[in-house]
Scaffold this active site. Structure first.
Site, PDB file in Angstrom:
ATOM      1  N   HIS A   1      45.474  51.385  14.210  1.00  0.00           N
ATOM      2  CA  HIS A   1      46.306  51.391  15.418  1.00  0.00           C
ATOM      3  C   HIS A   1      47.441  52.382  15.264  1.00  0.00           C
ATOM      4  CE1 HIS A   1      48.485  48.802  12.637  1.00  0.00           C
ATOM      5  NE2 HIS A   1      49.575  48.976  13.371  1.00  0.00           N
TER       6      HIS A   1
ATOM      7  N   ASP B   1      51.585  52.205  16.618  1.00  0.00           N
ATOM      8  CA  ASP B   1      52.419  51.056  16.956  1.00  0.00           C
ATOM      9  C   ASP B   1      52.793  50.990  18.436  1.00  0.00           C
ATOM     10  OD1 ASP B   1      52.519  50.125  14.314  1.00  0.00           O
ATOM     11  OD2 ASP B   1      54.133  51.532  13.827  1.00  0.00           O
TER      12      ASP B   1
ATOM     13  N   HIS C   1      47.292  54.017  11.670  1.00  0.00           N
ATOM     14  CA  HIS C   1      47.363  53.451  10.333  1.00  0.00           C
ATOM     15  C   HIS C   1      46.717  52.074  10.310  1.00  0.00           C
ATOM     16  CE1 HIS C   1      50.979  52.136  12.455  1.00  0.00           C
ATOM     17  NE2 HIS C   1      50.963  51.059  11.696  1.00  0.00           N
TER      18      HIS C   1
ATOM     19  N   ARG D   1      60.681  46.990   8.145  1.00  0.00           N
ATOM     20  CA  ARG D   1      60.356  48.166   8.964  1.00  0.00           C
ATOM     21  C   ARG D   1      61.360  48.345  10.072  1.00  0.00           C
ATOM     22  NH1 ARG D   1      54.828  48.459  12.548  1.00  0.00           N
ATOM     23  NH2 ARG D   1      56.250  48.303  14.301  1.00  0.00           N
TER      24      ARG D   1
HETATM   25  C1  SIN Z   1      52.032  48.136  10.224  1.00  0.00           C
HETATM   26  O1  SIN Z   1      53.100  48.643  10.550  1.00  0.00           O
HETATM   27  O2  SIN Z   1      51.062  48.120  10.951  1.00  0.00           O
HETATM   28  C2  SIN Z   1      51.935  47.506   8.850  1.00  0.00           C
HETATM   29  C3  SIN Z   1      51.561  48.491   7.816  1.00  0.00           C
HETATM   30  C4  SIN Z   1      51.569  47.883   6.452  1.00  0.00           C
HETATM   31  O3  SIN Z   1      52.062  46.771   6.274  1.00  0.00           O
HETATM   32  O4  SIN Z   1      51.077  48.531   5.528  1.00  0.00           O
END
Ligand code: SIN
Length: 282
Positions: free
Chosen positions: A103, A105, A258, A273
């Site tokens: 995906h 974000d 990602h 994050r």
């Molecule tokens: C994400 O932001 O989708 C999570 C990525 C991760 O935890 O590696």
């Protein structure tokens, strides 16, 4: 390949990704360093830093070097923390992992995020890597006929698949029509977007959020969408990042996808994050 005089940039894979050295994020960065980091971010799509044992405020300060931070929806905010801080905490007993499928974000929003900055706090001894895929390459390698066909298409993105997966506590087969009923937020975006800074075209559909093409049914949309999901994450378009505590990944949601690997059952993984506000995809 661009040259850098204030930071060292070491590419990680042929398709995308580079590690950046010579930066200490406990201190405010000079403008010339921020400018080079921004350049590396545009050149490599996702950049990584090591050994940054920083506070949440320092993480936020780094994110703000690249734009205003995007607050989380109220139900995701953590009491006592600032509203832009996302805490991703997979406990040993959890089955699901946040971001388990490819995906970019928040594409269920009218204005998805520009990029996200993710800091590793607790990392399992083995597993928990994150994969990234270059969506410029995904677009560039399509046939001219397919590029023409996609050029006028728009697609509906929603949070339905995420909410349905959480409710069922299990990952669902890809292309599950029922996800539409769970959506509480959705947006229409072009299937191919033009990056506002590089002016390059990138494929902009993803398995977690994209439901169907505009003015087409869910069933009509699936064959082409499933092809695009497979194509956009071909191994040669990807890189893979092995986390350590204090590692940071800063990716560009406008041109890469990602996926967080769910391969560490029984272990905890804790990540913090922040996400930077983007612009409406065109
Ligand atoms: C994400 O932001 O989708 C999570 C990525 C991760 O935890 O590696």
């Amino acid at each position: 390949m661009a040259t850098y005089s204030h930071i060292e940039v070491r590419p990680l894979a042929g398709a995308l990704g580079a590690e950046v050295f010579g930066v200490d994020l406990r201190r405010a960065l000079p403008q010339e360093v921020i400018a080079e980091i921004r350049r590396a971010h545009l050149e490599y799509l996702v950049i990584f830093f090591r050994d940054q044992h920083i506070s949440d405020d320092e993480l936020a300060r780094f994110g703000r070097c690249f734009g205003e931070l995007a607050p989380l929806p109220p139900h995701r905010q953590v009491p006592g923390k600032f509203p832009e801080l996302l805490i991703i905490d997979k406990q040993p007993s959890d089955k699901l992992v946040f971001g388990w499928e490819w995906h970019s974000d928040t594409t269920h929003l009218e204005v998805p995020s520009l990029g996200s900055v993710l800091l590793g706090k607790i990392i399992p001894p083995v597993g928990g890597d994150t994969l990234f895929a270059n969506q410029y390459l995904a677009y560039d390698t399509l046939s001219e006929g397919m590029k023409r066909a996609l050029s006028t298409l728009r697609a509906r993105h929603s949070n339905g698949r995420i909410l349905m997966t959480l409710e069922r506590d299990a990952v669902l087969p890809s292309g599950e029509a029922e996800t539409q009923k769970y959506a509480t937020a959705w947006a229409m975006h072009p299937v191919v977007r033009t990056h506002p800074e590089t002016d390059r075209k990138a494929l902009f559909v993803n398995e977690i959020h994209t439901e169907r093409f505009d003015e087409m049914t869910y069933e009509e949309s699936q064959p082409l969408l499933q092809f695009l999901y497979r194509h956009s994450t071909r191994p040669e378009f990807t890189c893979r990042f092995r986390w350590q505590e204090g590692s940071i990944a800063f990716w560009d949601n406008r041109c890469c996808q990602h996926l967080a690997l769910n391969d560490y059952p029984g272990q905890r993984r804790l990540m913090h994050r922040v996400q930077i506000k983007g612009t409406r995809p065109v």
